[in-house]
Scaffold this motif. Sequence first.
Motif, PDB file in Angstrom:
ATOM      1  N   ALA A   1     -19.812 -75.113  48.036  1.00 44.02           N
ATOM      2  CA  ALA A   1     -20.589 -74.478  49.106  1.00 44.02           C
ATOM      3  C   ALA A   1     -19.991 -73.127  49.484  1.00 44.02           C
ATOM      4  CB  ALA A   1     -20.657 -75.404  50.323  1.00 44.02           C
ATOM      5  N   ILE A   2     -18.655 -73.067  49.557  1.00 41.65           N
ATOM      6  CA  ILE A   2     -18.014 -71.783  49.878  1.00 41.65           C
ATOM      7  C   ILE A   2     -18.357 -70.742  48.824  1.00 41.65           C
ATOM      8  CG2 ILE A   2     -15.808 -70.599  49.919  1.00 41.65           C
ATOM      9  CD1 ILE A   2     -14.786 -72.317  51.723  1.00 41.65           C
ATOM     10  N   GLY A   3     -18.319 -71.151  47.559  1.00 38.86           N
ATOM     11  CA  GLY A   3     -18.671 -70.238  46.475  1.00 38.86           C
ATOM     12  C   GLY A   3     -20.078 -69.694  46.682  1.00 38.86           C
ATOM     13  N   PHE A   4     -21.002 -70.593  47.031  1.00 38.02           N
ATOM     14  CA  PHE A   4     -22.387 -70.186  47.285  1.00 38.02           C
ATOM     15  C   PHE A   4     -22.443 -69.130  48.381  1.00 38.02           C
ATOM     16  CE2 PHE A   4     -24.201 -74.099  45.276  1.00 38.02           C
ATOM     17  CZ  PHE A   4     -25.196 -73.471  44.550  1.00 38.02           C
ATOM     18  N   VAL A   5     -21.761 -69.421  49.497  1.00 38.48           N
ATOM     19  CA  VAL A   5     -21.851 -68.548  50.662  1.00 38.48           C
ATOM     20  C   VAL A   5     -21.237 -67.182  50.368  1.00 38.48           C
ATOM     21  CG1 VAL A   5     -21.021 -68.233  53.027  1.00 38.48           C
ATOM     22  CG2 VAL A   5     -21.966 -70.434  52.309  1.00 38.48           C
ATOM     23  N   LEU A   6     -20.077 -67.178  49.714  1.00 43.63           N
ATOM     24  CA  LEU A   6     -19.424 -65.896  49.410  1.00 43.63           C
ATOM     25  C   LEU A   6     -20.314 -65.033  48.531  1.00 43.63           C
ATOM     26  CD1 LEU A   6     -15.667 -66.792  48.728  1.00 43.63           C
ATOM     27  CD2 LEU A   6     -16.646 -65.556  50.673  1.00 43.63           C
ATOM     28  N   CYS A   7     -20.789 -65.613  47.421  1.00 45.01           N
ATOM     29  CA  CYS A   7     -21.603 -64.841  46.475  1.00 45.01           C
ATOM     30  C   CYS A   7     -22.884 -64.365  47.135  1.00 45.01           C
ATOM     31  CB  CYS A   7     -21.941 -65.676  45.239  1.00 45.01           C
ATOM     32  SG  CYS A   7     -20.493 -66.052  44.257  1.00 45.01           S
ATOM     33  N   ALA A   8     -23.531 -65.267  47.898  1.00 44.42           N
ATOM     34  CA  ALA A   8     -24.824 -64.928  48.475  1.00 44.42           C
ATOM     35  C   ALA A   8     -24.692 -63.796  49.485  1.00 44.42           C
ATOM     36  CB  ALA A   8     -25.442 -66.158  49.132  1.00 44.42           C
ATOM     37  N   ASN A   9     -23.604 -63.802  50.240  1.00 46.43           N
ATOM     38  CA  ASN A   9     -23.497 -62.802  51.288  1.00 46.43           C
ATOM     39  C   ASN A   9     -23.074 -61.443  50.775  1.00 46.43           C
ATOM     40  OD1 ASN A   9     -24.108 -63.905  54.062  1.00 46.43           O
ATOM     41  ND2 ASN A   9     -22.913 -65.542  53.138  1.00 46.43           N
TER      42      ASN A   9
END
Lengths: 388, 294
Positions: free
Chosen positions: B24-32
């Motif tokens: 989930a952290i990976g998702f949030v970092l990349c998306a932002n």
Amino acid sequence: MSINAVRAALRGALSLGLGIALALAMATAAPAQTIKIGAICSLTGPAAAFGKPYCDGFEAYLKYWNSRGGTAGNKVEMLVLDDETNPVTAVNTFRRLADNKDVSAIWLGISSNSVLAIKPLASEAKIPIVASGAADAIGVPPDPFLFKVVPGAVDFMIALLEWAQKQGVQTMATINATDAYGQNEAARMKELAPKYGIKLVAQESFAVSDTNFTAQLVRIRGGKPDLVYSGATGGPAVLVFQQYKQLGLTAPIALSQAALNPAFFKAVGGLQAAEGILSPSNQGALGATVAGEAGKQFQLLVKWSTQPPMLFNTFGWDHGIVTEWAITNSDASRAGIRAALDRVKDIPGINGPFNYRPDHHVGQDARGLRMTVLVGGKFVLAEKLPGK
Amino acid sequence: MDWSILSQFLLSGVTTGCIYALVAIGFVLCANVSGVVNFAQGEFVVYGSLIAASLVAADAPTTLAVGAAVAAGAALGAAQERLSLHPARNAPHFILITITLGVSVLLRGLALIVWGMDPIGMPPFGGAAGSFELLGAVLPWQTLWVWGLTAVLLAGVFGFLGYTRAGRAVRACSVNPYAARLMGIDVAKMTIFVFATGGALGALGGAVIAPLALGLWSAGLDYGLKGFIGALLGGFRNPAYAVLGGLAIGILELLAAGYVSSGAKDAVVYALLLAYLLLRGGVLSFGRAALARA
């Protein structure tokens, strides 16, 4: 006598002689005829792990068959083609064999997927097929030309329940995947268990992608079953087994035969880590230790095979037994062999007796299955519940 | 009510939830930072577990195997950004997201070719076989490694984002890439950096969970989806909420399987997600809050 009369007489004699010569030639040609059986095996690709031994079993039976003079003096020959573990190739090779008018019947030593790809073509090609594969859909609904050899999923459930009843098991729990195969097993279990006086205290399921089985196993633990059956295969089979131990479940556990491949034992940490697991298995896996006709046939397989015998050799051998019976009891034409196969009744094979009827095309049944237990790195006949 | 069973579900759920949290952290970092939801995130977990498990099987020490897995994860993430997203950087976002889906399918196929269909087991870290008891729950020792490493890693990520210049640069990119560029921040470099971080986090999650969950080529879809839902539950903005979201999914799964029905487990989890999203007013109304300092 006119010259014309002489000519007529000569012509008569000539045609008579020719006739006799032709008849003689035909008479001598007949014993030299061969019966051709086409075989499709997975000799390369992932399914070669069982496709190759299947083919070895076919070859061993053929040698044994011909050593007794074949059928009615006709030698039997086999044409082997490789499906490369690919359903498309399987279909193409099947068409090639079916188009060859000399081929009387076809043996399949390939994966269920490939057999199922061939199934819709069987009636079109009108050639009798004796088929490998564990999937129930191969034999159900029956195709008039396709004859499945090994027992179906329901037979494994029957064998398991019969054995459990004999050991005095009163409660059982099951865990199965939510896929079609798993839910079919679970449904059969639910339907059959009461007939054997066994109460199912838990019937759990999981998605094939799951890695955490704590909830299911805690529920099973809560039901305090005498015996647990795990129908998981692949990764889930390993994880269910490991987490079963971790959560301190002590009831004996039976695993599906399909789960117990070398990768399973490697992943759980060797054969010794799996000591005591049960598995309902085809009796061919037990070899000559099985009493009666099955054990005798197994010894014949060992005699005629060039390879150290293994389970899939015995399936190949059983294809041979039922096909020889059908050819011997028919005119050896495609239609004749097919009709004869439909009349097969209690013909003994290594993996139990065969029965076919027009409405039933799964040859062997629960009588060919035995409960086995892993002791000292080897599966042997299970005489009692482990730990009792 | 049997409290030991509840604690068994909760603590086991946290273990799986840790992996979802890392994803989930990976998702949030990349998306932002890049605006792209990277659906290949789950595959990094698979590569981490496969690389670590196969290295250990080849007698490499565990630390080396895990290190190699993390390095490979970072390299994969960076390569994904450079080779598949950067060349298409001017395409609309939905195209870029579709590209990440393509990459995930490609990576899954490659894993199948390289490692085969069979699951690969891995011995627990430090050879600590067996289990311990906590609040009535029985847990394998490896669980402590999962919890511990996840906690250390999360602390590292939050420390980085909150207290370092580079971390501030990452946050600046998420607030306004144009302004960030004007301030002298190399947005392209930051994008590679977050993808590499996402890859490394996922791969470490995979390596540390491998002794409990095996290395299996096909597992990426599930990790990716559950991590995505975790990030979504957390609003897709705040890494700390994403972690909570991931943990919540892990626990919910077990509670649903344990107290409702194991067959309906996924249905329960997704129904709850739907209900949550509807209550929050839909995915699109999250607003444009900045990537939080956590």
